[in-house]
Design a protein around this motif. Sequence first.
Motif, PDB file in Angstrom:
ATOM      1  N   HIS A 122      55.380  55.925 -20.253  1.00  0.00           N
ATOM      2  CA  HIS A 122      56.088  55.086 -19.285  1.00  0.00           C
ATOM      3  C   HIS A 122      57.578  55.445 -19.282  1.00  0.00           C
ATOM      4  O   HIS A 122      58.416  54.750 -19.870  1.00  0.00           O
ATOM      5  CB  HIS A 122      55.861  53.605 -19.584  1.00  0.00           C
ATOM      6  CG  HIS A 122      54.437  53.191 -19.433  1.00  0.00           C
ATOM      7  ND1 HIS A 122      53.760  53.267 -18.239  1.00  0.00           N
ATOM      8  CD2 HIS A 122      53.550  52.714 -20.336  1.00  0.00           C
ATOM      9  CE1 HIS A 122      52.526  52.845 -18.403  1.00  0.00           C
ATOM     10  NE2 HIS A 122      52.371  52.507 -19.676  1.00  0.00           N
ATOM     11  N   ASP A 123      57.885  56.541 -18.603  1.00  0.00           N
ATOM     12  CA  ASP A 123      59.203  57.155 -18.670  1.00  0.00           C
ATOM     13  C   ASP A 123      60.354  56.242 -18.253  1.00  0.00           C
ATOM     14  O   ASP A 123      61.380  56.195 -18.933  1.00  0.00           O
ATOM     15  CB  ASP A 123      59.232  58.431 -17.828  1.00  0.00           C
ATOM     16  CG  ASP A 123      58.246  59.471 -18.314  1.00  0.00           C
ATOM     17  OD1 ASP A 123      57.675  59.305 -19.414  1.00  0.00           O
ATOM     18  OD2 ASP A 123      58.049  60.468 -17.587  1.00  0.00           O
ATOM     19  N   GLU A 124      60.216  55.553 -17.124  1.00  0.00           N
ATOM     20  CA  GLU A 124      61.306  54.687 -16.669  1.00  0.00           C
ATOM     21  C   GLU A 124      61.579  53.574 -17.675  1.00  0.00           C
ATOM     22  O   GLU A 124      62.735  53.218 -17.914  1.00  0.00           O
ATOM     23  CB  GLU A 124      60.984  54.081 -15.301  1.00  0.00           C
ATOM     24  CG  GLU A 124      61.057  55.085 -14.170  1.00  0.00           C
ATOM     25  CD  GLU A 124      60.740  54.436 -12.829  1.00  0.00           C
ATOM     26  OE1 GLU A 124      60.919  53.207 -12.681  1.00  0.00           O
ATOM     27  OE2 GLU A 124      60.325  55.181 -11.922  1.00  0.00           O
ATOM     28  N   GLU A 125      60.527  53.043 -18.242  1.00  0.00           N
ATOM     29  CA  GLU A 125      60.678  51.975 -19.228  1.00  0.00           C
ATOM     30  C   GLU A 125      61.277  52.515 -20.533  1.00  0.00           C
ATOM     31  O   GLU A 125      62.061  51.832 -21.177  1.00  0.00           O
ATOM     32  CB  GLU A 125      59.336  51.297 -19.496  1.00  0.00           C
ATOM     33  CG  GLU A 125      58.775  50.572 -18.291  1.00  0.00           C
ATOM     34  CD  GLU A 125      59.450  49.235 -18.033  1.00  0.00           C
ATOM     35  OE1 GLU A 125      59.761  48.522 -19.004  1.00  0.00           O
ATOM     36  OE2 GLU A 125      59.661  48.906 -16.862  1.00  0.00           O
ATOM     37  N   VAL A 126      60.901  53.740 -20.915  1.00  0.00           N
ATOM     38  CA  VAL A 126      61.521  54.365 -22.095  1.00  0.00           C
ATOM     39  C   VAL A 126      63.019  54.440 -21.877  1.00  0.00           C
ATOM     40  O   VAL A 126      63.813  54.024 -22.733  1.00  0.00           O
ATOM     41  CB  VAL A 126      60.935  55.769 -22.388  1.00  0.00           C
ATOM     42  CG1 VAL A 126      61.781  56.491 -23.437  1.00  0.00           C
ATOM     43  CG2 VAL A 126      59.495  55.671 -22.840  1.00  0.00           C
ATOM     44  N   ALA A 127      63.429  54.954 -20.729  1.00  0.00           N
ATOM     45  CA  ALA A 127      64.864  55.090 -20.436  1.00  0.00           C
ATOM     46  C   ALA A 127      65.565  53.734 -20.477  1.00  0.00           C
ATOM     47  O   ALA A 127      66.643  53.597 -21.071  1.00  0.00           O
ATOM     48  CB  ALA A 127      65.062  55.764 -19.078  1.00  0.00           C
ATOM     49  N   MET A 128      64.958  52.729 -19.871  1.00  0.00           N
ATOM     50  CA  MET A 128      65.565  51.395 -19.842  1.00  0.00           C
ATOM     51  C   MET A 128      65.739  50.850 -21.257  1.00  0.00           C
ATOM     52  O   MET A 128      66.784  50.298 -21.607  1.00  0.00           O
ATOM     53  CB  MET A 128      64.699  50.444 -19.018  1.00  0.00           C
ATOM     54  CG  MET A 128      65.232  49.021 -18.955  1.00  0.00           C
ATOM     55  SD  MET A 128      64.188  47.926 -17.977  1.00  0.00           S
ATOM     56  CE  MET A 128      62.785  47.711 -19.082  1.00  0.00           C
ATOM     57  N   HIS A 129      64.717  51.026 -22.099  1.00  0.00           N
ATOM     58  CA  HIS A 129      64.794  50.471 -23.455  1.00  0.00           C
ATOM     59  C   HIS A 129      65.675  51.316 -24.379  1.00  0.00           C
ATOM     60  O   HIS A 129      66.272  50.770 -25.310  1.00  0.00           O
ATOM     61  CB  HIS A 129      63.396  50.242 -24.020  1.00  0.00           C
ATOM     62  CG  HIS A 129      62.800  48.978 -23.502  1.00  0.00           C
ATOM     63  ND1 HIS A 129      63.088  47.747 -24.043  1.00  0.00           N
ATOM     64  CD2 HIS A 129      61.966  48.744 -22.456  1.00  0.00           C
ATOM     65  CE1 HIS A 129      62.449  46.809 -23.366  1.00  0.00           C
ATOM     66  NE2 HIS A 129      61.759  47.384 -22.395  1.00  0.00           N
ATOM     67  N   VAL A 130      65.786  52.604 -24.133  1.00  0.00           N
ATOM     68  CA  VAL A 130      66.764  53.408 -24.888  1.00  0.00           C
ATOM     69  C   VAL A 130      68.164  52.913 -24.551  1.00  0.00           C
ATOM     70  O   VAL A 130      68.994  52.711 -25.437  1.00  0.00           O
ATOM     71  CB  VAL A 130      66.603  54.922 -24.609  1.00  0.00           C
ATOM     72  CG1 VAL A 130      67.794  55.708 -25.142  1.00  0.00           C
ATOM     73  CG2 VAL A 130      65.302  55.437 -25.221  1.00  0.00           C
ATOM     74  N   ARG A 131      68.427  52.685 -23.285  1.00  0.00           N
ATOM     75  CA  ARG A 131      69.734  52.161 -22.869  1.00  0.00           C
ATOM     76  C   ARG A 131      69.987  50.792 -23.508  1.00  0.00           C
ATOM     77  O   ARG A 131      71.101  50.488 -23.930  1.00  0.00           O
ATOM     78  CB  ARG A 131      69.815  52.069 -21.355  1.00  0.00           C
ATOM     79  CG  ARG A 131      71.136  51.515 -20.836  1.00  0.00           C
ATOM     80  CD  ARG A 131      71.250  51.627 -19.337  1.00  0.00           C
ATOM     81  NE  ARG A 131      71.476  52.988 -18.900  1.00  0.00           N
ATOM     82  CZ  ARG A 131      72.658  53.614 -18.960  1.00  0.00           C
ATOM     83  NH1 ARG A 131      73.703  52.994 -19.435  1.00  0.00           N
ATOM     84  NH2 ARG A 131      72.783  54.838 -18.543  1.00  0.00           N
ATOM     85  N   ALA A 132      68.959  49.989 -23.617  1.00  0.00           N
ATOM     86  CA  ALA A 132      69.098  48.637 -24.170  1.00  0.00           C
ATOM     87  C   ALA A 132      69.456  48.645 -25.652  1.00  0.00           C
ATOM     88  O   ALA A 132      69.933  47.634 -26.174  1.00  0.00           O
ATOM     89  CB  ALA A 132      67.818  47.836 -23.950  1.00  0.00           C
ATOM     90  N   THR A 133      69.267  49.771 -26.335  1.00  0.00           N
ATOM     91  CA  THR A 133      69.617  49.800 -27.757  1.00  0.00           C
ATOM     92  C   THR A 133      71.100  49.563 -27.983  1.00  0.00           C
ATOM     93  O   THR A 133      71.492  49.196 -29.093  1.00  0.00           O
ATOM     94  CB  THR A 133      69.176  51.119 -28.438  1.00  0.00           C
ATOM     95  OG1 THR A 133      69.834  52.221 -27.816  1.00  0.00           O
ATOM     96  CG2 THR A 133      67.668  51.276 -28.401  1.00  0.00           C
ATOM     97  N   ALA A 134      71.910  49.719 -26.952  1.00  0.00           N
ATOM     98  CA  ALA A 134      73.327  49.366 -27.067  1.00  0.00           C
ATOM     99  C   ALA A 134      73.479  47.877 -27.373  1.00  0.00           C
ATOM    100  O   ALA A 134      74.483  47.456 -27.943  1.00  0.00           O
ATOM    101  CB  ALA A 134      74.072  49.716 -25.774  1.00  0.00           C
ATOM    102  N   ASN A 135      72.461  47.090 -27.032  1.00  0.00           N
ATOM    103  CA  ASN A 135      72.489  45.644 -27.263  1.00  0.00           C
ATOM    104  C   ASN A 135      71.603  45.193 -28.414  1.00  0.00           C
ATOM    105  O   ASN A 135      71.710  44.044 -28.850  1.00  0.00           O
ATOM    106  CB  ASN A 135      72.049  44.907 -25.989  1.00  0.00           C
ATOM    107  CG  ASN A 135      72.941  45.206 -24.810  1.00  0.00           C
ATOM    108  OD1 ASN A 135      74.151  45.345 -24.952  1.00  0.00           O
ATOM    109  ND2 ASN A 135      72.341  45.334 -23.656  1.00  0.00           N
ATOM    110  N   THR A 136      70.707  46.049 -28.883  1.00  0.00           N
ATOM    111  CA  THR A 136      69.741  45.609 -29.893  1.00  0.00           C
ATOM    112  C   THR A 136      70.093  46.051 -31.307  1.00  0.00           C
ATOM    113  O   THR A 136      69.493  45.568 -32.266  1.00  0.00           O
ATOM    114  CB  THR A 136      68.328  46.130 -29.579  1.00  0.00           C
ATOM    115  OG1 THR A 136      68.306  47.555 -29.691  1.00  0.00           O
ATOM    116  CG2 THR A 136      67.858  45.674 -28.207  1.00  0.00           C
ATOM    117  N   GLY A 137      71.005  46.995 -31.425  1.00  0.00           N
ATOM    118  CA  GLY A 137      71.382  47.469 -32.752  1.00  0.00           C
ATOM    119  C   GLY A 137      70.591  48.666 -33.234  1.00  0.00           C
ATOM    120  O   GLY A 137      70.872  49.193 -34.311  1.00  0.00           O
TER     121      GLY A 137
END
Length: 134
Positions: free
Chosen positions: A77-92
């Motif tokens: 799920h490529d788009e979701e991978v990208a979104m959640h990689v970006r979200a790591t700026a908020n998750t630590g």
Amino acid sequence: MGEMRAHSERYRQGILTRRAVLGDPHVDRAQSSTTDFDRPFQELITEAAWGHVWSRPGWTKRERSLVTIAVLAALGHDEEVAMHVRATANTGATREDIGEALLHVAIYAGVPAANRAIRIAKEVFEQMDAEKAA
């Protein structure tokens, strides 16, 4: 946020968690582009994924982030991978954490899945670095 009064407590918690993980700009874009067609889906993921799963005690947002990235990578799920990689700026979750998770994907879900997710993560990191430098 006025729309939250009509929703369940689980939904209200979900929208707060969704904003904390994905960021206000992402959630605002998703909400502003919601139509009658996809409103039930948006409500479902806000309540179920963000209100039930991501808001549970026991695991940190960092831990949930890494598991989510690994599962999404394994499923392609490529788009979701990208979104959640970006979200790591908020998750630590760090870039090293993501690399370790994707090594597990390579062994347990296959090298092609990990290879694709690593390429996506690198692209997202480049975008994030460029945004930070600007």
